[in-house]
Scaffold this motif. Structure first.
Motif, PDB file in Angstrom:
ATOM      1  N   MET A   1       8.382  -2.444   4.812  1.00 56.47           N
ATOM      2  CA  MET A   1       7.332  -3.339   5.235  1.00 56.47           C
ATOM      3  C   MET A   1       7.478  -3.599   6.716  1.00 56.47           C
ATOM      4  N   LYS A   2       6.386  -3.970   7.330  1.00 58.62           N
ATOM      5  CA  LYS A   2       6.405  -4.311   8.751  1.00 58.62           C
ATOM      6  C   LYS A   2       6.373  -5.828   8.881  1.00 58.62           C
ATOM      7  N   LEU A   3       7.266  -6.334   9.729  1.00 56.96           N
ATOM      8  CA  LEU A   3       7.329  -7.766   9.987  1.00 56.96           C
ATOM      9  C   LEU A   3       6.989  -8.038  11.441  1.00 56.96           C
ATOM     10  N   ASN A   4       6.199  -9.061  11.657  1.00 59.60           N
ATOM     11  CA  ASN A   4       5.892  -9.503  13.003  1.00 59.60           C
ATOM     12  C   ASN A   4       6.926 -10.575  13.369  1.00 59.60           C
ATOM     13  N   ILE A   5       7.809 -10.263  14.317  1.00 63.37           N
ATOM     14  CA  ILE A   5       8.867 -11.173  14.719  1.00 63.37           C
ATOM     15  C   ILE A   5       8.488 -11.800  16.051  1.00 63.37           C
ATOM     16  N   LYS A   6       8.542 -13.130  16.114  1.00 66.05           N
ATOM     17  CA  LYS A   6       8.272 -13.849  17.363  1.00 66.05           C
ATOM     18  C   LYS A   6       9.544 -14.537  17.825  1.00 66.05           C
ATOM     19  N   TYR A   7       9.791 -14.453  19.130  1.00 67.88           N
ATOM     20  CA  TYR A   7      10.968 -15.056  19.739  1.00 67.88           C
ATOM     21  C   TYR A   7      10.513 -16.144  20.710  1.00 67.88           C
ATOM     22  N   PHE A   8      11.194 -17.273  20.684  1.00 67.56           N
ATOM     23  CA  PHE A   8      10.818 -18.385  21.543  1.00 67.56           C
ATOM     24  C   PHE A   8      11.988 -18.801  22.432  1.00 67.56           C
ATOM     25  N   GLY A   9      11.661 -19.368  23.596  1.00 69.26           N
ATOM     26  CA  GLY A   9      12.661 -19.921  24.500  1.00 69.26           C
ATOM     27  C   GLY A   9      13.695 -18.907  24.926  1.00 69.26           C
ATOM     28  N   LEU A  10      14.961 -19.318  24.903  1.00 64.88           N
ATOM     29  CA  LEU A  10      16.038 -18.446  25.363  1.00 64.88           C
ATOM     30  C   LEU A  10      16.197 -17.220  24.483  1.00 64.88           C
ATOM     31  N   LEU A  11      15.682 -17.269  23.259  1.00 64.43           N
ATOM     32  CA  LEU A  11      15.754 -16.086  22.383  1.00 64.43           C
ATOM     33  C   LEU A  11      14.844 -14.976  22.905  1.00 64.43           C
ATOM     34  N   ALA A  12      13.727 -15.355  23.514  1.00 66.64           N
ATOM     35  CA  ALA A  12      12.850 -14.367  24.141  1.00 66.64           C
ATOM     36  C   ALA A  12      13.540 -13.759  25.356  1.00 66.64           C
ATOM     37  N   GLU A  13      14.337 -14.551  26.053  1.00 56.89           N
ATOM     38  CA  GLU A  13      15.086 -14.023  27.195  1.00 56.89           C
ATOM     39  C   GLU A  13      16.147 -13.027  26.725  1.00 56.89           C
ATOM     40  N   VAL A  14      16.831 -13.339  25.640  1.00 57.63           N
ATOM     41  CA  VAL A  14      17.871 -12.456  25.105  1.00 57.63           C
ATOM     42  C   VAL A  14      17.272 -11.115  24.668  1.00 57.63           C
ATOM     43  N   THR A  15      16.141 -11.166  23.966  1.00 57.77           N
ATOM     44  CA  THR A  15      15.532  -9.936  23.441  1.00 57.77           C
ATOM     45  C   THR A  15      14.629  -9.239  24.449  1.00 57.77           C
ATOM     46  N   LYS A  16      14.299  -9.949  25.521  1.00 58.49           N
ATOM     47  CA  LYS A  16      13.392  -9.442  26.560  1.00 58.49           C
ATOM     48  C   LYS A  16      11.992  -9.147  26.027  1.00 58.49           C
ATOM     49  N   CYS A  17      11.624  -9.892  24.965  1.00 56.23           N
ATOM     50  CA  CYS A  17      10.260  -9.795  24.455  1.00 56.23           C
ATOM     51  C   CYS A  17       9.906 -11.090  23.716  1.00 56.23           C
ATOM     52  N   ASP A  18       8.633 -11.394  23.682  1.00 56.90           N
ATOM     53  CA  ASP A  18       8.157 -12.583  22.980  1.00 56.90           C
ATOM     54  C   ASP A  18       7.829 -12.276  21.528  1.00 56.90           C
ATOM     55  N   GLU A  19       7.509 -11.009  21.272  1.00 57.42           N
ATOM     56  CA  GLU A  19       7.034 -10.626  19.942  1.00 57.42           C
ATOM     57  C   GLU A  19       7.224  -9.127  19.757  1.00 57.42           C
ATOM     58  N   GLU A  20       7.519  -8.732  18.523  1.00 57.35           N
ATOM     59  CA  GLU A  20       7.614  -7.311  18.205  1.00 57.35           C
ATOM     60  C   GLU A  20       7.368  -7.106  16.714  1.00 57.35           C
ATOM     61  N   VAL A  21       7.023  -5.896  16.360  1.00 60.99           N
ATOM     62  CA  VAL A  21       6.866  -5.524  14.953  1.00 60.99           C
ATOM     63  C   VAL A  21       8.059  -4.646  14.600  1.00 60.99           C
ATOM     64  N   VAL A  22       8.753  -5.017  13.513  1.00 63.76           N
ATOM     65  CA  VAL A  22       9.908  -4.231  13.081  1.00 63.76           C
ATOM     66  C   VAL A  22       9.683  -3.727  11.662  1.00 63.76           C
ATOM     67  N   GLU A  23      10.226  -2.568  11.392  1.00 64.31           N
ATOM     68  CA  GLU A  23      10.198  -2.009  10.038  1.00 64.31           C
ATOM     69  C   GLU A  23      11.400  -2.579   9.301  1.00 64.31           C
ATOM     70  N   PHE A  24      11.164  -3.122   8.104  1.00 60.48           N
ATOM     71  CA  PHE A  24      12.220  -3.785   7.342  1.00 60.48           C
ATOM     72  C   PHE A  24      12.152  -3.306   5.903  1.00 60.48           C
ATOM     73  N   THR A  25      13.286  -2.809   5.396  1.00 59.51           N
ATOM     74  CA  THR A  25      13.292  -2.254   4.039  1.00 59.51           C
ATOM     75  C   THR A  25      14.057  -3.120   3.042  1.00 59.51           C
ATOM     76  N   GLU A  26      14.744  -4.151   3.516  1.00 64.71           N
ATOM     77  CA  GLU A  26      15.511  -5.029   2.640  1.00 64.71           C
ATOM     78  C   GLU A  26      14.623  -6.183   2.159  1.00 64.71           C
TER      79      GLU A  26
END
Length: 77
Positions: A1-26
């Motif tokens: 399945m595809k998940l829309n992941i959103k990052y806020f605040g310092l977490l967006a700084e760590v990941t260098k993105c505000d949002e991404e779509v990831v493939e997740f099988t678990e």
């Protein structure tokens, strides 16, 4: 399945993105976090909560096809 992941605040700084779509099988939050920690090792050192469809979830909550938000600690005021 595809998940829309959103990052806020310092977490967006760590990941260098505000949002991404990831493939997740678990199916659990802990598995999703392990996948994200593998991609962003420094994320593991941060304190945050996880929301699924605007509801805070924890532990082995079941992840459904949805929007996931990683939320840093909030300060009151």
């Amino acid at each position: 399945m595809k998940l829309n992941i959103k990052y806020f605040g310092l977490l967006a700084e760590v990941t260098k993105c505000d949002e991404e779509v990831v493939e997740f099988t678990e199916t659990t939050l802990s598995a999703l976090l392990e996948q994200l920690f593998a991609k962003y090792p420094s994320l593991k050192e941060k304190d945050f909560q996880v929301a699924q469809n605007n509801t805070i979830v924890s532990g082995d909550a079941e992840i459904m096809e949805s929007e996931i938000a990683l939320l840093p600690p909030f300060s009151g005021g």
